[in-house]
Design an enzyme around this catalytic site. Sequence first.
Site, PDB file in Angstrom:
ATOM      1  N   HIS A  94      82.582  61.021  68.092  1.00 59.45           N
ATOM      2  CA  HIS A  94      81.261  60.659  67.590  1.00 59.45           C
ATOM      3  C   HIS A  94      80.487  59.939  68.696  1.00 59.45           C
ATOM      4  O   HIS A  94      80.871  58.861  69.132  1.00 59.45           O
ATOM      5  CB  HIS A  94      81.382  59.763  66.363  1.00 59.45           C
ATOM      6  CG  HIS A  94      80.061  59.423  65.745  1.00 59.45           C
ATOM      7  ND1 HIS A  94      79.273  60.361  65.130  1.00 59.45           N
ATOM      8  CD2 HIS A  94      79.395  58.255  65.652  1.00 59.45           C
ATOM      9  CE1 HIS A  94      78.172  59.779  64.676  1.00 59.45           C
ATOM     10  NE2 HIS A  94      78.220  58.505  64.989  1.00 59.45           N
TER      11      HIS A  94
ATOM     12  N   ASP B 202      76.913  58.429  69.386  1.00 61.59           N
ATOM     13  CA  ASP B 202      75.578  58.077  68.917  1.00 61.59           C
ATOM     14  C   ASP B 202      74.563  58.468  69.980  1.00 61.59           C
ATOM     15  O   ASP B 202      74.649  58.017  71.130  1.00 61.59           O
ATOM     16  CB  ASP B 202      75.498  56.585  68.618  1.00 61.59           C
ATOM     17  CG  ASP B 202      76.179  56.228  67.315  1.00 61.59           C
ATOM     18  OD1 ASP B 202      76.080  57.012  66.360  1.00 61.59           O
ATOM     19  OD2 ASP B 202      76.821  55.165  67.240  1.00 61.59           O
TER      20      ASP B 202
ATOM     21  N   ASP C  40      78.085  59.435  59.693  1.00 57.99           N
ATOM     22  CA  ASP C  40      77.698  58.046  59.950  1.00 57.99           C
ATOM     23  C   ASP C  40      76.265  57.720  59.565  1.00 57.99           C
ATOM     24  O   ASP C  40      75.733  56.705  59.991  1.00 57.99           O
ATOM     25  CB  ASP C  40      77.920  57.732  61.444  1.00 57.99           C
ATOM     26  CG  ASP C  40      77.875  56.236  61.739  1.00 57.99           C
ATOM     27  OD1 ASP C  40      78.255  55.450  60.861  1.00 57.99           O
ATOM     28  OD2 ASP C  40      77.451  55.867  62.833  1.00 57.99           O
TER      29      ASP C  40
ATOM     30  N   HIS D 184      70.279  58.838  63.540  1.00 57.54           N
ATOM     31  CA  HIS D 184      70.549  57.824  62.518  1.00 57.54           C
ATOM     32  C   HIS D 184      70.661  56.385  63.021  1.00 57.54           C
ATOM     33  O   HIS D 184      70.917  55.476  62.212  1.00 57.54           O
ATOM     34  CB  HIS D 184      71.812  58.205  61.720  1.00 57.54           C
ATOM     35  CG  HIS D 184      73.084  58.152  62.498  1.00 57.54           C
ATOM     36  ND1 HIS D 184      73.732  59.283  62.917  1.00 57.54           N
ATOM     37  CD2 HIS D 184      73.841  57.119  62.931  1.00 57.54           C
ATOM     38  CE1 HIS D 184      74.832  58.951  63.567  1.00 57.54           C
ATOM     39  NE2 HIS D 184      74.911  57.646  63.595  1.00 57.54           N
TER      40      HIS D 184
END
Length: 1075
Positions: free
Chosen positions: A273, A275, A385, A597
């Site tokens: 993951h 970001d 997430d 997000h």
Amino acid sequence: MATLKPSVDITPKIPKNIEQSRINNFLAPNGQFYSMGIRQGLWTERHSGDPYVKLSVYDVPDLKRITFKEAIGQKFEPIQQHQRSFGPSWSTHWFKVDIIIPEVMVDHPVVFQWDMDSEGLVWSTDGIPLQGLTGGDDQARQEYILTQNATKDQEFSFYIEAACNGMFGVGDNDAMVPDPNRYFNIKKADLVIPAYSIQKLYYDLVIIQGIAYDTNQDSSRARQAVWVLNEIINQFIINDPTSIDKCLNLSSEFLAASNGEGEHQITAIGHCHIDTAWLWPFDETKRKVARSWSSQLDLINRYPDYVFTASQVQQYEWLEELYPDLFRAIQEQEKLGRWEIIGGSWVEHDTNMPSGESLCRQMLLGQTYFEKKFGKRTNVFWLPDSFGYSGQLPQVLKQSGCDYFFTQKLSWNNINKFPLTTFWWTGIDNSRVLAHLTPADTYNAMVTPSELYKCTTNHHDIEYSNRSLLVYGNGDGGGGPAPEHLERLKRMKNVDGLPSCKPGQVIDFFKNVEDNSQKLQAYKGELYLEFHRGTYTTQALVKRGNRQCEVLIRDVEFLSTAARLFHSNNISKQSSYSYPTKDINRLWKLICLNQFHDCLPGSGIGLAYVDVHKYHREVIYESLTLRRKAQDYILFGEEGHEKKQSGNCIAIFNTLPWTRSDIVSMPEKNTHWSDQQWKDEHEYIIVESVPGFSVAVFPSQSIPRVEPNEGVRAYQQDSGEFVLENSHIKGIFNSRGQLLELYDKHSNRGNLVPSGSKGNILQLYEDVPTYWDAWDVEIYHLQKYKILENNESLKISANGPLRAELTFRQDISKDSWIEQNISLTCLGTFIEFDSAVEWHEKHQFLKTEFNWDIITDFATYDIQYGVLRRPNHYNSTLDSARFEVCGHKFADLSDANYGVALLNNCKYGYATHEKSQRLSLLRSPKGPDENADMGRHKFKYAIFPHNGNFESSDVVRKALEFNVPLSYRQTNYYAGPKTFSPSLFSIDPPGRIIIDTVKLAENDQDQGKTVILRIYEAYGGQSRGTLTSSLNINTIQISNILEDDTNNLLTADKDGGFTLNLTPFQILTLKIQLN
């Protein structure tokens, strides 16, 4: 004496707690007994410095991030490992590493260990990214394998691109605020030999320890594991190969016991993951992608059954542009089934705040890219997430080719535990996708026995679906799985005491669930996250930019379509205008990128928002430019015909699908068209009955005057209260700007404000969450607030007849204030509050509250292509957990026959309780951006009273009009009739079935032959309407968000119209072929 079998244990039995302490010490990574444990033997023969490891460095100036080619063309200065530190934060230092193998390492595998407490990327001397590096103790990746069999005097050379930031940026406190002056030191630049036999034993012991203490400790298997661990410690002598072999025999024998056929089945998928921006900016993410994914390609080559997945199409595009060799390698591994493309969206976006069209474009951009570059789309939507999931998302996914949905974020709920694991998620329109929330409650699993055990004990639907997904690998800041994860997984595929855990693709997991599950429960509506509720409000400028961009790009697409299809009032004549497909797609990519997000929700660092704001400004500027260009072609058939806003006509562009009338302000100063009202030398005029999706031209002499009985006025009563009044509504305010009374002149409801209550109450709440500052507003904030009402400064600033205004200023603190213009037009059915705020607060939350004489048990909130009802009471913890919720352009409070809607132009946070409606305006968190929301803000909200309940109102239309103003051009061009062009498209009756998007199809290639309409049912009922067009239509087919051909054709009626039948909240994409 006879030999006893089994023999007698002549030592005392060890108490459980002491035995566990002994085992923990033996496996500990540090501590006072480290030298007696196993981990100090994992590596041997450590060498560093001259002559074996030589370092030289180039320090990149000005915090630049340069390419490999640029870097190797610089002068590298020789340096010793401990000579100096490197920084400051976000700087880059390129190291050249030259190695000569020491004689003692000949015929052994040799590994280079690098630890600078920061991130890095190993490059070959010919410019191929080889592997990422992560320093420090958290999520470390410090080993780069040089050779499995070193030869005498063997030499190696490579580069390390070292970034002066850790995996999680450069924050140095709980608030995660970056330290701009952080420096890093080279802690390791060593050659080592891996002790493979001891490493193998260590990984065995980690699994056995997990079975012993992280499963059912009273089971026979767990107690056997404790005995094995203790016996291995007894046998262990670090420098004795025979001892190590005995230990391995014990561990192997224990792990060789397999589990039964009925055990829980876990599919393990490697994941990373990343970001797209969070505690670092976008440009650092581009390097994180290369570091992380190069490491995974390396592991794919080293572990034959390893399978990895990655989402976020934007990151693939960055990789393709900046690291093409890595991208080609990923394409090859995807073909072999070792790399799974997943997600389908441009980024892992927020789903609460983007518009309906934004959700569609995330998927259209993403799936189109996957299909172009990998020859396929993904069926799995991947969003582990994000901070809650819109109730309209299942329909968007189904129409984008995704049948399956994965997340885990609902495990973060802080009031109620989400009740399901594997279920049918059902959207507001009744679309369904098969959803799975990993019972491990993480997308960064470490592949431990405790996680596998949790998959069984935390699986809420295990009796119906005996399968779960384990998503493992270092994440958030990237990295992904490391060798230790794969070593543990290798040992837990089929071992007694644990569920079966095998590597596999996510799509295969979902297909197995489909094929092997019993009936599953369904869950209807939004997946509301009971956490991170402050993200609806934090970073207000980002929210405003998002709404502005969405509105403007919509205008651009419609007007560009119109310009391509016709000019002048001859729609049969093709325009020379070229539809700006590339420009529009590029702007949509920026909009979608900023909806990541941690960007749109406001939870990134200040450095990240430098880029976010820049991209919003770029979209706004370029959209305005493209819009003007399209307007030029529509009006004049060419670009740049009139540079100056002047002339005796005004052209009004209506980009909504129904007829509108409004008050507009003349672009040119000191005109006298209606000669009634001016503001700052700009005249107000009325424009009446502009058709939907059309352009109307009004000559100056056609502008009507407002008769005295039809105008609006502002006045002060003898009692001191101030009044705004027109022929529709009347509002009475006190000197503090608070609403005392509101009357709808077309209703007999009387005063809509309850006796003793008020509206437009500005409230300042103390806003101190439990931990996550930018993310969270907590339930207790509602208990501590003050009303801002010290200043009694309301005055009349405009008294009609076209627009009436009241103005006041209220101090918030010694450093902060709010100023509002409260206005009503002669045509208006809502009162507008145009606000400017100077905001310099700390942990304060500004809201406005309205109270209405309405009894109901729910409020209705605008979401993407529909609405959502939520309770306005605290009957249960499920209800009270929704003390702050997300809505878009309005929240409506209605009883059976009357209601009031609270509209806004850039806000997303609402709180409705009983008769009170609150709109969240500004927050002031201090981390991870210590300057979040500080400075000047502008925003609007409005109150719109209406007859009937929400379903029978025109709230949706009013909210759209409030957000999508008419655009206009003053011009000398006079077309003759008032209507310059007929409506491009219309639906009769208007208002319930709404045309949102008008664009040329992605595959039109500027032919002007294929048009896409995105239509939706807005109120939640079966709706029927007739679509008509001024264009020469050949065929209309029902398509989907990806604009696929379906051959599902609509049939024209005898008048050339097309009947549309929409189910509640249906999104309908039409693909129109023109003659």
